[in-house]
Structure formats: structure tokens, C-alpha cells
Scaffold this active site. Structure first.
Site, mmCIF file in Angstrom:
data_model
loop_
_atom_site.group_PDB
_atom_site.id
_atom_site.type_symbol
_atom_site.label_atom_id
_atom_site.label_comp_id
_atom_site.label_asym_id
_atom_site.label_seq_id
_atom_site.Cartn_x
_atom_site.Cartn_y
_atom_site.Cartn_z
ATOM 1 N N MET A 33 0.550 -1.406 -0.189
ATOM 2 C CA MET A 33 -0.180 0.316 -0.300
ATOM 3 C C MET A 33 0.944 1.357 -0.061
ATOM 4 S SD MET A 33 -2.165 1.825 3.131
ATOM 5 C CE MET A 33 -1.155 2.716 3.324
ATOM 6 N N ASN A 34 0.427 2.430 -0.907
ATOM 7 C CA ASN A 34 0.766 3.570 -0.788
ATOM 8 C C ASN A 34 0.041 4.722 -0.363
ATOM 9 O OD1 ASN A 34 1.868 2.808 -3.706
ATOM 10 N ND2 ASN A 34 2.282 4.579 -4.436
ATOM 11 N N ASP A 35 -0.325 5.662 -1.016
ATOM 12 C CA ASP A 35 -0.908 7.514 -0.844
ATOM 13 C C ASP A 35 -2.153 6.890 -0.608
ATOM 14 O OD1 ASP A 35 1.672 7.486 -2.589
ATOM 15 O OD2 ASP A 35 0.470 8.383 -4.434
ATOM 16 N N SER A 96 -1.981 7.905 -7.994
ATOM 17 C CA SER A 96 -3.067 8.382 -7.531
ATOM 18 C C SER A 96 -3.928 9.618 -8.590
ATOM 19 C CB SER A 96 -2.074 9.325 -6.165
ATOM 20 O OG SER A 96 -1.318 8.086 -5.816
ATOM 21 N N ARG A 155 1.364 14.139 -12.785
ATOM 22 C CA ARG A 155 0.453 13.301 -11.608
ATOM 23 C C ARG A 155 -0.419 13.724 -10.799
ATOM 24 N NH1 ARG A 155 5.676 11.652 -11.316
ATOM 25 N NH2 ARG A 155 6.650 11.665 -9.775
ATOM 26 N N ASP A 156 -0.918 12.697 -10.451
ATOM 27 C CA ASP A 156 -1.596 13.061 -9.381
ATOM 28 C C ASP A 156 -2.874 14.306 -8.669
ATOM 29 O OD1 ASP A 156 1.155 12.341 -7.658
ATOM 30 O OD2 ASP A 156 0.043 11.307 -8.666
ATOM 31 N N GLU A 216 4.507 16.094 -5.817
ATOM 32 C CA GLU A 216 3.756 15.333 -5.926
ATOM 33 C C GLU A 216 2.220 15.533 -5.060
ATOM 34 O OE1 GLU A 216 5.890 11.362 -6.684
ATOM 35 O OE2 GLU A 216 5.445 12.088 -4.754
HETATM 36 N N1 DQQ Z 1 2.334 7.809 -5.366
HETATM 37 C C1 DQQ Z 1 1.632 6.871 -6.444
HETATM 38 C C2 DQQ Z 1 1.958 8.351 -7.727
HETATM 39 C C3 DQQ Z 1 2.803 9.736 -6.616
HETATM 40 C C4 DQQ Z 1 3.651 8.462 -6.169
HETATM 41 C C5 DQQ Z 1 2.113 5.920 -7.296
HETATM 42 C C6 DQQ Z 1 3.634 9.568 -4.491
HETATM 43 O O1 DQQ Z 1 1.000 9.104 -8.556
HETATM 44 O O2 DQQ Z 1 3.254 10.948 -7.206
HETATM 45 O O3 DQQ Z 1 2.342 4.711 -6.982
HETATM 46 O O4 DQQ Z 1 3.902 8.839 -3.377
#
Ligand code: DQQ
Length: 489
Positions: A33-35, A96, A155-156, A216
Site C-alpha cells: 500500500m502507498n498513497d 494517484s 500526475r496526481d 506530487e
Molecule cells: N505515488 C503514486 C504517484 C504519486 C506517488 C504512485 C506519491 O501517483 O506521485 O503509486 O507517493
């Protein structure tokens, strides 16, 4: 129970015995898991999506995992919301993005990769399943004048409605200059017009912190006419120099004017925060708590990444932020100990010996004397071989987490971290600590948040002790609660 729910439960049960796995923080049933993504309250329920690799504890094949909660604390796993799909702009990953309510139609805007583009998806069944818009990608890449450096750093999406237009922020960079947030506008969410950079960083700036080379996960919070821009700073690309910043200012005529800035979180593990506005007018933030141990240990563990506690964000005077744990967390409190009016000195510490416990909430209020240094030992073994110290120094007004003895395992992070918390003279020092196995979160005087990871090896490293390293300190009050698990496993 659906197949996906049964599989999730089985995975959670399988990992429940891991002494490092948190029990009252959200994390996926297993794997990576991340964001946090797509945070939204929908029909009274809190929806949490998250960057998720369902197959291994490594950042690859990124899907959008999904969970829902009635109270910010207890979560139910729902089926994966977005899956990288061959032939689509998100074939190599669903990175993200955010969720919005478009006139009653739940809508996600997220990063498809590679190349990095903006994709849109909608739901017709209250966020359970998602339909990839046939017009994707809705934005095919950074604006032409930036493509030289920004391609691959685009991104994001963060989207919000303001004065009859939709606006979008995108994380990016300006080659050779620094991080950059781009501003777009749309009337229908599918046709977007690039306006201009919302804010550009200067990578040659090191005060109060280095502004980094890429920005980000932008979020723009609104508190009346006060606006707060959150960003996550990619220090040096592809290294682990990552930290979240905030800029407090105004947004008028499509221009953001920052007035103050600061670190949103300390300790080096909280990253890529996202904020949800609920029906009680609160701004509730979660962030990704990274792991602090080797990839081989993560592979062995079978899981990586934890969501922070829900944090209520609010403005303070002078452009600072109030950061407090969501009050709903008090529903987890079980056995309680309270002590008042103790005196600590180099000769006299305080050992709380009633509960050897890895799941605690601790609320300690200190009245420090002149030039004193004191704190708490957490996850302490009886002989002190393993211990994590949270220390306050009155002269420097520094709070430090000292981890060099946090574990006897050399494969885990054990650096120390310090942060200055300006306290008004005579102000009580309030340390509000949440300990959940390998997670330590600390709220200092309701305006400084520090998150860290510790991985003690010894099963008896569960003691709690208060001590003074120098000078006399009065402990105005000390409350300790054992906290329940949020999973019925
Ligand atoms: N993690 C996502 C990106 C974001 C980055 C990819 C930040 O969209 O910029 O898993 O942790």
C-alpha cells in the site's frame, strides 16, 4: 460474504500474528500500500481508496484498493476499484488521484501510466464498481511548453468546484528550477484547459527546508478565504528523500498567493497526504506511513505500508495548522490508567508497570522547569536493551524521537529525528502519543505531528517509562489507555 471479502478476511487472519502489524490503523489485507486516494464521504460513509499492489509487498501493478467506514475508525474491505487494464491508458498502473461528486455521479480522476496522463472513471452503484471513460485520457500529458522536462512528471490530479468551473491541480516539475503545481480549468470534467503554474518551487532554496525537484499529490484546502496547499516533495528523484509541505495563503482570480509555509509532518515516514471534507465541516487527513525496513524483511512479512490515523486539520493564527487526532478514535479506549502531579528528576523516573502493551494511547502533560530534558521510553524491554525514547528539551524546544536502541535488528531504520516546537513561555508541553506495534504517532501541543516506525525484536519490549535526563519536571497528568483492535479477527 462475497469472495473478495472472504479472501481479504483470510489474508488479515493469516497476518494477524505478526508482532509488527498494526491493529488500529488501516492497512490492506496484505501486500503493498502507498498513497491514500479518492477520499470522499458518500451518503454518510467515509470512502478510502489507496494505491495497492494486491500481489506482492512491492510498488508495482498499482491498483486502487477500497475500504469504507461509518466512523473513520472501523473499516470494511470492498472490491478493488481500479485495475490496470491492457489497451487502456492505465495499462501499467492506476496511480494517484481524487474523487468528486459531479451532480450526484461519483467520479474519479486519476493518473494512468505510462506515459503519465489523466483518466476519468464514474460509478453508478454508490462507488462499488467503476466505469473507465471511453474518452480517456482526458488530459494526454503536460502542456507543450513544459513537455521538455515535465514529461514523466505529470500526475496526481486534485479536482474541486469553484464559481461554476471545475479546477484541477497536477503535480509536476520545471526542469532545472524545481517542483511545480499546474492549474487547469474545465466546465465538464472531460475537456480541460491548461491555465498556468499555480506555484513553482526553487530547488536552490533550503529554508525552512529544501524545496526539492518535483512536487506530487497536491491538495488545496479551503478555510473561508484562507487556502492551504499541501504538496509532497520528491527530494532527489527515485531516492527516499520524501516529505510533505504546506503553503498557507489565498486563491483569487485563479492565482494562489502563499504567505506562510511549513512542514506538514515530521519523522520521515508520512507522505502523500490527502484530505476529505466531511458533513461536519471538518478537513480530515490521512497519509501513507512508509516502512522502515529492508525489502527482504518486507518480502518475508508479506505486507508493506500503513495508513496514518485520521487527522483533523484546521487553521491557526499566523498561517500555522492545528493537527489533532480524530475524536472518534476515543471509541477504541479500553483499560485506562491516570496519574497526576508526579515529579521527575534524574534520580526519580516513573515506570508504568501495569500493562506491557504494544497498543497504547498516551496523553502526557508536562510543566518543564528551566533547562530540563525529559521524556518517555516506549516499547522498552525490562533490561532497556530495546527502547524508543521520545524526548523534549526545554531550552531548544525540541522534540526528538531516539531510535538507536529501538530494535536489535540491524536491518531496520534506527535514525533519530528532531523537530522544534515553539511553545509560548510557560505553555504546558502536551505529548499525545499513539503506539500501534510498529507505528508511533505523536501530536505535540496540537500543532506538530511526527510519525515514525519501530520494529523491536524482543517480545518483552512493551514497557513504558517516564524519565528526566536533566532537571526537574512536573507531570501535570498522565493518561494511558489500552486500545482495541479494529479488526474482528
Ligand atoms: N505515488 C503514486 C504517484 C504519486 C506517488 C504512485 C506519491 O501517483 O506521485 O503509486 O507517493
Amino acid at each position: 460474504m462475497s469472495n473478495s471479502a472472504a479472501r481479504a478476511l483470510a489474508q488479515r487472519k493469516e497476518l494477524a500474528g505478526d508482532p509488527h502489524r498494526p491493529h488500529y490503523h488501516f492497512l490492506p489485507p496484505a501486500n503493498w500500500m502507498n498513497d491514500p486516494n479518492g477520499l470522499i464521504q458518500w451518503k454518510g460513509q467515509y470512502h478510502l481508496f489507496y494505491q495497492y499492489n494486491p500481489y506482492a509487498p512491492v510498488p508495482a501493478q498499482i491498483h486502487w484498493g477500497h475500504a469504507v467506514s461509518p466512523d473513520l475508525v472501523h473499516w470494511t474491505d470492498l472490491p478493488v476499484a481500479l485495475t490496470p487494464t491492457p489497451g487502456r491508458a492505465d495499462a501499467e498502473g492506476c496511480w494517484s488521484g481524487c474523487a468528486i461528486d459531479n451532480h450526484g455521479i461519483p467520479t474519479l480522476l486519476y493518473t494512468g501510466v505510462h506515459p503519465q496522463v489523466v483518466c476519468l472513471a464514474t460509478s453508478a452503484d454508490d462507488l462499488l464498481t467503476w466505469h473507465y471513460d471511453p474518452g480517456n485520457p482526458v488530459i494526454e500529458g503536460p502542456p507543450a511548453e513544459l513537455v521538455a522536462g515535465a514529461d514523466g512528471y505529470f500526475r496526481d490530479p486534485f479536482v474541486w468546484k469553484e464559481s461554476n468551473s471545475w479546477y484541477m491541480l497536477m503535480g509536476s516539475k520545471r526542469e532545472g528550477v524545481g517542483g511545480m503545481i499546474l492549474l487547469y480549468r474545465s466546465l465538464d470534467l472531460t475537456t480541460w484547459e491548461y491555465l498556468h503554474p499555480l506555484l513553482v518551487g526553487d530547488a536552490s532554496t533550503f529554508q525552512p527546508v529544501w524545496m526539492g525537484v518535483m512536487w506530487e499529490c497536491p491538495n488545496l484546502l479551503t478555510f473561508g478565504d484562507r487556502r492551504v496547499l499541501l504538496i509532497s516533495v520528491h527530494g532527489v528523484l527515485d531516492t527516499d528523500l520524501l516529505y510533505p509541505l504546506y503553503f498557507s495563503g489565498t486563491f483569487r482570480d485563479e492565482q494562489f498567493i502563499p504567505q506562510t509555509q511549513g512542514m506538514l509532518a515530521h519523522g520521515g515516514y508520512f507522505y502523500a497526504p490527502q484530505v476529505l471534507h466531511d458533513d461536519r465541516g471538518r478537513s480530515i487527513m490521512w497519509g501513507w506511513l512508509m516502512e522502515g525496513r529492508s525489502n527482504s524483511l518486507l518480502a518475508e512479512a508479506g505486507w508493506a505500508g500503513v495508513m496514518s490515523l485520521p487527522i483533523i486539520v484546521a487553521p491557526l493564527s499566523g498561517g500555522r495548522l492545528s493537527l489533532e487526532p480524530a475524536p472518534e478514535l476515543t471509541t477504541l479506549r479500553e483499560k485506562h490508567w491516570r496519574y497526576e502531579g508526579m515529579e521527575l528528576s534524574e534520580a526519580r523516573n516513573f515506570l508504568h508497570d501495569d500493562s506491557r502493551d504494544d497498543r497504547l494511547e498516551i496523553l502526557a502533560e508536562f510543566e518543564p522547569g528551566q533547562d530540563c530534558e525529559f521524556g518517555l521510553k516506549l516499547r522498552c524491554s525490562p533490561d532497556g536493551q530495546e527502547q524508543t525514547r521520545l524526548v523534549y528539551q526545554s531550552e531548544s524546544q525540541q522534540v526528538s524521537i531516539e531510535r538507536e536502541q529501538s530494535s536489535v535488528n540491524p536491518e531496520v531504520d534506527r535514525e533519530n529525528c528532531s523537530v522544534v516546537v515553539e511553545a509560548d513561555s510557560g505553555e504546558v508541553v502536551k505529548l499525545h502519543i499513539f503506539l500501534d506495534h510498529s507505528v508511533v504517532e505523536v501530536f505535540v501541543n496540537g500543532r506538530c505531528y511526527l510519525a515514525s516506525r519501530i520494529y523491536p525484536e524482543r517480545r518483552d519490549s512493551s514497557g513504558l517509562e517516564l524519565f528526566s535526563r536533566r532537571g526537574r519536571v512536573r507531570v501535570k497528568s498522565l493518561d494511558i489507555w489500552h486500545l482495541a483492535s479494529i479488526w474482528n479477527i
